[in-house]
Design an enzyme around this catalytic site. Sequence first.
Site, short mmCIF file in Angstrom:
data_model
loop_
_atom_site.label_atom_id
_atom_site.label_comp_id
_atom_site.label_asym_id
_atom_site.label_seq_id
_atom_site.Cartn_x
_atom_site.Cartn_y
_atom_site.Cartn_z
N ASP A 71 -8.61 45.21 16.48
CA ASP A 71 -9.52 44.42 17.31
C ASP A 71 -9.95 45.13 18.58
O ASP A 71 -11.08 44.98 19.03
CB ASP A 71 -8.87 43.08 17.67
CG ASP A 71 -8.74 42.17 16.46
OD1 ASP A 71 -9.03 42.64 15.34
OD2 ASP A 71 -8.35 41.01 16.61
N CYS A 82 -1.44 45.76 13.95
CA CYS A 82 -2.47 45.07 14.71
C CYS A 82 -2.65 43.63 14.23
O CYS A 82 -2.21 43.24 13.16
CB CYS A 82 -3.79 45.83 14.65
SG CYS A 82 -4.99 45.25 15.89
N ASP A 83 -3.39 42.87 15.03
CA ASP A 83 -3.45 41.40 14.97
C ASP A 83 -3.48 40.78 13.58
O ASP A 83 -2.61 40.01 13.20
CB ASP A 83 -4.68 40.91 15.73
CG ASP A 83 -4.66 41.30 17.20
OD1 ASP A 83 -3.70 41.97 17.62
OD2 ASP A 83 -5.59 40.95 17.93
N LYS A 84 -4.52 41.08 12.80
CA LYS A 84 -4.70 40.38 11.52
C LYS A 84 -3.78 40.90 10.44
O LYS A 84 -3.58 40.25 9.41
CB LYS A 84 -6.15 40.47 11.05
CG LYS A 84 -7.18 40.05 12.08
CD LYS A 84 -6.87 38.70 12.68
CE LYS A 84 -7.72 38.42 13.91
NZ LYS A 84 -7.48 39.33 15.04
N CYS A 93 -0.88 46.03 21.27
CA CYS A 93 -1.08 45.57 22.65
C CYS A 93 0.18 44.88 23.18
O CYS A 93 0.76 44.03 22.50
CB CYS A 93 -2.28 44.64 22.73
SG CYS A 93 -3.84 45.44 22.32
N SER A 140 -9.61 36.41 21.93
CA SER A 140 -8.48 37.32 21.86
C SER A 140 -7.26 36.68 22.50
O SER A 140 -7.38 35.84 23.40
CB SER A 140 -8.83 38.62 22.58
OG SER A 140 -7.67 39.39 22.82
#
Length: 576
Positions: free
Chosen positions: A88, A129-131, A201, A479
């Site tokens: 992202d 990462c996120d997804k 992150c 986000s």
Amino acid sequence: MDARLIDKSKLPSRHVTVGPARAPHRSYLYAMGLTKEQIAQPLVGVATCWNEAAPCNISLMRQAQAVKKGVAAAHGTPREFCTITVTDGIAMGHQGMKASLPSREVIADSVELTIRGHSYDALVGMAGCDKSLPGMMMAMVRLNVPSIFIYGGSILPGSFRGRQVTVQDLFEAVGKHSVGEMSDEDLTELEQVACPSAGACGAQFTANTMATVSEAIGLALPYSAGAPAPYEIRDRFCAAAGEQIMDLIARNIRPRDIVTLKSLENAAVVVAASGGSTNAALHLPAIAHEAGIKFDLFDVAEIFKRTPYIADLKPGGRYVAKDLFEVGGIPLLMKTLLDHGFMHGDCMTVTGRTMAENLASVKWNEDQDVVYPADKPITVTGGVVGLRGNLGPEGAIVKVAGMAAEKQTFRGPARCFDGEEACFEAVSKRGYQEGEVLVIRYEGPRGGPGMREMLSTTAALYGQGMGDKVALITDGRFSGATRGFCIGHVGPEAAVGGPIGLIKDGDIIAIDAIQGTIDVELSDEELATRRAEWKPRETSATSGYLWKYAQTVGPARDGAVTHPGGAAEKETYADV
């Protein structure tokens, strides 16, 4: 339990390794250097979302080698494979963001197809990462073979002139730069120090939120989701997961024994308690859907409403994931929630023990202020709140962690934008007024397509010092790094004729995160008149994957899922 005693006649890999008819299949395994003994052992898929797109995923291949050593040590045969990730931080703020949420489905689907096609008996899934985190967990629940989830770990915080920083500071610096409050030189210096290592992150954005979920839902080993990516202890967690997966095969403990309504409730509790990302309200229903469990946005929001906010984590607080890990990790957070009645202790986990048994020896750490006791919270209401009203009959969500109560209501005139770019341009040029409600629509799952996040816009507002002077609502997403009064997941989305697509500039919108309401001050008759005049818009996605996604994706309320789910199954892969 000795994994060598596992009866392979009941495992999926029997279809490719057992009997004379499978001699051609076995020849391919011999071609890769496997021995007769290794072929006779359970085959364990070791799936990673490794790529060179971003620091979130770059360490996963190294960590996978430790998993494979653990599997082999416990007399299993690991088979490593990769799937995609869309990161992202790099996709943000342009058309590439439309690929982000759909990548969750591609990850789940591709892991499913790899396991199915090669008849693997179990899965250790690694994500950064996120997804990729929910995508990997969705695949585990869908396949229902013994599975363990491993997070690749968070990035270390950067340091800018003696101040701890994250990538969030950079997105907000863009807003400062746009109004002359940051020089080109300072921006360049900040971008070179904000992200100093491998890892996702570092604050309680979506990646760390879903990592926290992985432990709370029971799919990850205790403490494993908290250790930063560069820490050597990650290899020990990975090796332990490789060994433990063999025990789960032997005991036939499967994801749907672990992911139950109670464990989903536990997951929602830790999201709220940690001030986690609003995206969890999209991903938890999607994981539940794979098991055939109804657990939608409103179910999640109900738990958020009764959960205290106790972890002082960025973006609303002071600390990052590394700090939480070093004072006791996610188990410390869960222990105080369990002790004060906010979590279910009887849920099974991948340790083969219950949540309560896992946490029995966890001691409260008095010498830290990252996590507050659950009976002495930062705020008594969770850090994420669900909303409903005539502007969002199918719900909406807002992150209020770190926001004062007097900042949690807003009323003002709408300024409408069809797509994020138009709004970002207006924000960049200060083409909006204090007190307005900025509306970004046609960014939902179907209308985007892809349900983009709006971090570039929200961070620019904050960087301009306007983060608490305007509100922003969208049928897209935000986000986990977003802060300010920003409401996402408004449904029904504009693309299907939802009220957000009917409002006009100047309509008065009222939002109350304390009462949980989101309304436009229009009569039902006026909304009906506008709906009759409304015409659907054609998107630019008329071919390719985004077109395919738009044909099948459902509403955000149910997790933006693309297939019927566990409720429609006649059998799972694990039982074939």
